[in-house]
Design a protein around this motif. Structure first.
Motif, PDB file in Angstrom:
ATOM      1  N   THR A   1       0.815  -1.207   0.000  1.00  0.00           N
ATOM      2  CA  THR A   1       0.000   0.000   0.000  1.00  0.00           C
ATOM      3  C   THR A   1       0.851   1.260   0.000  1.00  0.00           C
ATOM      4  O   THR A   1       0.544   2.245  -0.680  1.00  0.00           O
ATOM      5  CB  THR A   1      -0.932   0.017   1.232  1.00  0.00           C
ATOM      6  OG1 THR A   1      -1.780  -1.130   1.189  1.00  0.00           O
ATOM      7  CG2 THR A   1      -1.777   1.278   1.276  1.00  0.00           C
TER       8      THR A   1
ATOM      9  N   LYS B   1      -6.032  -0.229  -2.107  1.00  0.00           N
ATOM     10  CA  LYS B   1      -7.067   0.222  -1.176  1.00  0.00           C
ATOM     11  C   LYS B   1      -8.212  -0.777  -1.126  1.00  0.00           C
ATOM     12  O   LYS B   1      -8.730  -1.110  -0.052  1.00  0.00           O
ATOM     13  CB  LYS B   1      -7.582   1.605  -1.575  1.00  0.00           C
ATOM     14  CG  LYS B   1      -8.600   2.184  -0.611  1.00  0.00           C
ATOM     15  CD  LYS B   1      -9.019   3.585  -1.024  1.00  0.00           C
ATOM     16  CE  LYS B   1     -10.044   4.148  -0.045  1.00  0.00           C
ATOM     17  NZ  LYS B   1     -10.454   5.534  -0.434  1.00  0.00           N
ATOM     18  N   ALA B   2      -8.608  -1.265  -2.287  1.00  0.00           N
ATOM     19  CA  ALA B   2      -9.674  -2.262  -2.337  1.00  0.00           C
ATOM     20  C   ALA B   2      -9.231  -3.563  -1.678  1.00  0.00           C
ATOM     21  O   ALA B   2      -9.997  -4.216  -0.971  1.00  0.00           O
ATOM     22  CB  ALA B   2     -10.091  -2.516  -3.785  1.00  0.00           C
TER      23      ALA B   2
ATOM     24  N   SER C   1      -7.232  -3.984   0.777  1.00  0.00           N
ATOM     25  CA  SER C   1      -7.182  -3.883   2.236  1.00  0.00           C
ATOM     26  C   SER C   1      -8.477  -3.368   2.843  1.00  0.00           C
ATOM     27  O   SER C   1      -8.512  -2.989   4.018  1.00  0.00           O
ATOM     28  CB  SER C   1      -6.020  -2.980   2.656  1.00  0.00           C
ATOM     29  OG  SER C   1      -6.198  -1.665   2.148  1.00  0.00           O
ATOM     30  N   SER C   2      -9.563  -3.340   2.073  1.00  0.00           N
ATOM     31  CA  SER C   2     -10.829  -2.815   2.589  1.00  0.00           C
ATOM     32  C   SER C   2     -11.359  -3.642   3.754  1.00  0.00           C
ATOM     33  O   SER C   2     -12.178  -3.155   4.536  1.00  0.00           O
ATOM     34  CB  SER C   2     -11.874  -2.742   1.470  1.00  0.00           C
ATOM     35  OG  SER C   2     -12.169  -4.036   0.959  1.00  0.00           O
ATOM     36  N   TRP C   3     -10.881  -4.871   3.896  1.00  0.00           N
ATOM     37  CA  TRP C   3     -11.322  -5.716   5.014  1.00  0.00           C
ATOM     38  C   TRP C   3     -10.946  -5.107   6.362  1.00  0.00           C
ATOM     39  O   TRP C   3     -11.582  -5.404   7.385  1.00  0.00           O
ATOM     40  CB  TRP C   3     -10.737  -7.118   4.891  1.00  0.00           C
ATOM     41  CG  TRP C   3      -9.236  -7.178   4.906  1.00  0.00           C
ATOM     42  CD1 TRP C   3      -8.406  -7.162   3.820  1.00  0.00           C
ATOM     43  CD2 TRP C   3      -8.391  -7.250   6.053  1.00  0.00           C
ATOM     44  NE1 TRP C   3      -7.092  -7.230   4.225  1.00  0.00           N
ATOM     45  CE2 TRP C   3      -7.048  -7.287   5.581  1.00  0.00           C
ATOM     46  CE3 TRP C   3      -8.622  -7.300   7.423  1.00  0.00           C
ATOM     47  CZ2 TRP C   3      -5.955  -7.364   6.451  1.00  0.00           C
ATOM     48  CZ3 TRP C   3      -7.535  -7.379   8.293  1.00  0.00           C
ATOM     49  CH2 TRP C   3      -6.232  -7.409   7.799  1.00  0.00           C
ATOM     50  N   THR C   4      -9.926  -4.254   6.387  1.00  0.00           N
ATOM     51  CA  THR C   4      -9.511  -3.645   7.653  1.00  0.00           C
ATOM     52  C   THR C   4     -10.570  -2.689   8.186  1.00  0.00           C
ATOM     53  O   THR C   4     -10.534  -2.315   9.365  1.00  0.00           O
ATOM     54  CB  THR C   4      -8.176  -2.886   7.495  1.00  0.00           C
ATOM     55  OG1 THR C   4      -8.331  -1.853   6.513  1.00  0.00           O
ATOM     56  CG2 THR C   4      -7.065  -3.836   7.071  1.00  0.00           C
ATOM     57  N   THR C   5     -11.501  -2.263   7.345  1.00  0.00           N
ATOM     58  CA  THR C   5     -12.596  -1.397   7.787  1.00  0.00           C
ATOM     59  C   THR C   5     -13.934  -2.130   7.762  1.00  0.00           C
ATOM     60  O   THR C   5     -14.987  -1.505   7.839  1.00  0.00           O
ATOM     61  CB  THR C   5     -12.686  -0.136   6.902  1.00  0.00           C
ATOM     62  OG1 THR C   5     -12.868  -0.513   5.535  1.00  0.00           O
ATOM     63  CG2 THR C   5     -11.425   0.698   7.031  1.00  0.00           C
TER      64      THR C   5
ATOM     65  N   ASP D   1     -15.155  -4.170   5.274  1.00  0.00           N
ATOM     66  CA  ASP D   1     -15.760  -4.361   3.951  1.00  0.00           C
ATOM     67  C   ASP D   1     -14.946  -5.349   3.123  1.00  0.00           C
ATOM     68  O   ASP D   1     -13.766  -5.591   3.383  1.00  0.00           O
ATOM     69  CB  ASP D   1     -15.834  -3.034   3.189  1.00  0.00           C
ATOM     70  CG  ASP D   1     -16.786  -2.040   3.830  1.00  0.00           C
ATOM     71  OD1 ASP D   1     -17.821  -2.479   4.358  1.00  0.00           O
ATOM     72  OD2 ASP D   1     -16.486  -0.829   3.807  1.00  0.00           O
TER      73      ASP D   1
ATOM     74  N   THR E   1     -14.221  -5.814  -1.035  1.00  0.00           N
ATOM     75  CA  THR E   1     -14.403  -5.158  -2.336  1.00  0.00           C
ATOM     76  C   THR E   1     -14.139  -6.146  -3.462  1.00  0.00           C
ATOM     77  O   THR E   1     -13.094  -6.810  -3.489  1.00  0.00           O
ATOM     78  CB  THR E   1     -13.451  -3.958  -2.471  1.00  0.00           C
ATOM     79  OG1 THR E   1     -13.699  -3.038  -1.404  1.00  0.00           O
ATOM     80  CG2 THR E   1     -13.665  -3.246  -3.801  1.00  0.00           C
TER      81      THR E   1
ATOM     82  N   VAL F   1     -18.948  -3.284  -3.210  1.00  0.00           N
ATOM     83  CA  VAL F   1     -18.389  -3.292  -1.861  1.00  0.00           C
ATOM     84  C   VAL F   1     -19.462  -3.826  -0.922  1.00  0.00           C
ATOM     85  O   VAL F   1     -20.584  -3.298  -0.882  1.00  0.00           O
ATOM     86  CB  VAL F   1     -17.969  -1.872  -1.421  1.00  0.00           C
ATOM     87  CG1 VAL F   1     -17.391  -1.908  -0.009  1.00  0.00           C
ATOM     88  CG2 VAL F   1     -16.952  -1.295  -2.400  1.00  0.00           C
TER      89      VAL F   1
END
Length: 332
Positions: free
Chosen positions: A204, A246-247, A249-253, A255, A257, A293
Motif C-alpha cells: 500500500t 485500497k480495495a 485492504s478494505s477488510w480492515t474497515t 468491507d 471489495t 463493496v
C-alpha cells in the motif's frame, strides 16, 4: 504481596485474557468472548494498560537483573521488588517482573518474557500495537507470532491474513515470514495473505522486498499498488502485478471489495467470515462477474444483489447456510 481484592475486577480479567490470548490452542469461542468483553470501555482500557506494561517489560527480557527477579518470582523465593537500572546517561525506573506479576493480578513472570502471539476466530478481526510502535491488524481466522531481537523485527504469519503498518527503523528491518516467503520492510504499509495454495503480498505504501526460500537468488521489489503471488508451482514465473491496494485492504474497515471477480470466488471470500456459508447450487453460472463493496459481517446485501442481478432464488438451509439456486420459471 499485593492483595488480589485490591485489584479492580477489570484489571484481573484483563490479566486473565492477556494470558489466554497467548495460548496456541485458544478456541474460537474464546476469541468471540474476548471481543465482547473488550467492547466495554473500562475493560478495553485495562487490557491496553496491561498490554503496554507487558510489552515494556519484554523489551528488558535480556537484562540480568530483570531475569534474576523473574526467576525468583517463578520459584516464589522473593517478594516483589523494584529495580533501578542505569544506562550511561540514561537511568530509568523499572518494575521488576515479580512486582509486575503481582500488580497485574495473575500474569505470570514467564508470560511477561514470552514472545507474544495474536489470533482471530472466524469472522473476527483484531489490531495490536507492537513493541516498536508498528501495528498489525489480523483478518478472519488468522494468527501471527512476534519474534523481536536487537537486529531485526520478525513476525511469522502462521495462517490467514494480516496488514502491517511498520514503524521506520533502518537498523532493525521488519520481516514477515509466511511459509517459505519472507517480506522485508523498514517503514511501510503492506498486507500478507497465506493460504493452502501459497502467499500473496500487497503493498500500500513505501517499499518492500520479497524473497522465497525455494529460489533464494531471486528477489522481488514492490512499489505501492503492486501485489505478488507466490506458490510452490509458480515461484520461477512470479512477477508483481498492478492492483487496487485500497480495495485489497478494505477488510480492515469491515468491507470486502470485488472488482470483476467471478461469483464463485466472491462467495468463497465472503464464506471466510462466517460459519454459515453461501452455497451455489448446480446450474448457477459460477463465472458471472461480481462488482461492488459488501460488508464482511453481514452477507444479506451480497445475497440480495446477486439474486436480483443474476436471477437466482435463495433457499435457507436447516444448518443456517443459504443456497443460491437458478430461479424456477413457472408456467403461465
Amino acid at each position: 504481596m499485593t492483595d488480589q481484592r485490591e485489584i479492580p475486577r477489570s484489571t484481573r480479567e484483563a490479566a486473565d485474557w492477556l494470558t489466554r490470548l497467548n495460548d496456541d490452542k485458544l478456541p474460537d469461542g474464546d476469541i468471540e468472548a474476548f471481543s465482547a468483553w473488550r467492547a466495554v470501555p473500562e475493560n478495553r482500557a485495562a487490557y491496553e494498560r496491561l498490554e503496554d506494561l507487558s510489552q515494556s517489560l519484554r523489551l528488558l527480557a535480556n537484562d540480568p537483573d530483570i531475569e534474576a527477579v523473574a526467576a525468583s518470582a517463578m520459584t516464589g523465593t522473593t517478594k516483589p521488588k523494584v529495580h533501578f537500572i542505569g544506562r550511561g546517561r540514561r537511568g530509568y525506573f523499572v518494575l521488576g517482573a515479580a512486582l509486575a506479576a503481582a500488580l497485574i493480578g495473575g500474569v505470570s513472570a514467564t508470560l511477561v518474557f514470552r514472545p507474544p502471539s495474536y489470533s482471530t476466530g472466524v469472522g473476527e478481526t483484531f489490531s495490536a500495537r507492537l513493541d516498536d510502535g508498528s501495528r498489525v491488524t489480523l483478518n478472519t481466522d488468522s494468527r501471527v507470532r512476534i519474534r523481536y531481537s536487537k537486529g531485526e523485527r520478525r513476525v511469522e504469519l502462521v495462517r490467514g491474513q494480516a496488514f502491517f503498518d511498520v514503524a521506520h527503523n533502518a537498523a532493525r528491518p521488519f520481516i514477515v515470514a509466511a511459509g517459505d516467503t519472507e517480506t522485508r520492510a523498514l517503514g511501510t504499509k503492506f498486507e500478507v495473505r497465506r493460504t493452502a495454495d501459497g502467499v500473496r503480498v500487497t503493498l500500500t505504501q513505501g517499499s518492500i522486498v520479497v524473497t522465497d526460500r525455494d529460489k533464494p537468488s531471486a528477489t522481488w521489489r514492490l512499489v505501492p499498488g503492486q501485489a505478488l503471488a507466490l506458490s510452490p508451482r509458480s515461484v520461477a514465473a512470479a512477477k508483481p502485478v498492478a492492483v487496487d491496494a485500497k480495495a485489497s485492504s478494505s477488510w480492515t474497515t469491515g468491507d470486502v471489495t470485488f472488482q470483476d471477480v467471478p461469483l464463485s470466488a466472491a462467495v468463497a471470500e465472503l464464506n471466510r467470515y462466517s460459519r454459515r456459508k453461501i452455497v451455489l447450487a448446480d446450474g448457477v453460472d459460477a463465472n458471472r462477474v461480481v462488482n461492488g463493496v459488501f460488508s464482511s459481517s453481514d452477507t444479506t446485501d451480497f445475497v440480495d444483489a446477486v439474486t436480483t442481478l443474476f436471477g437466482l432464488d435463495r433457499v435457507a438451509k436447516s444448518n443456517g447456510d443459504v443456497e443460491l439456486q437458478p430461479k424456477v420459471r413457472r408456467a403461465s
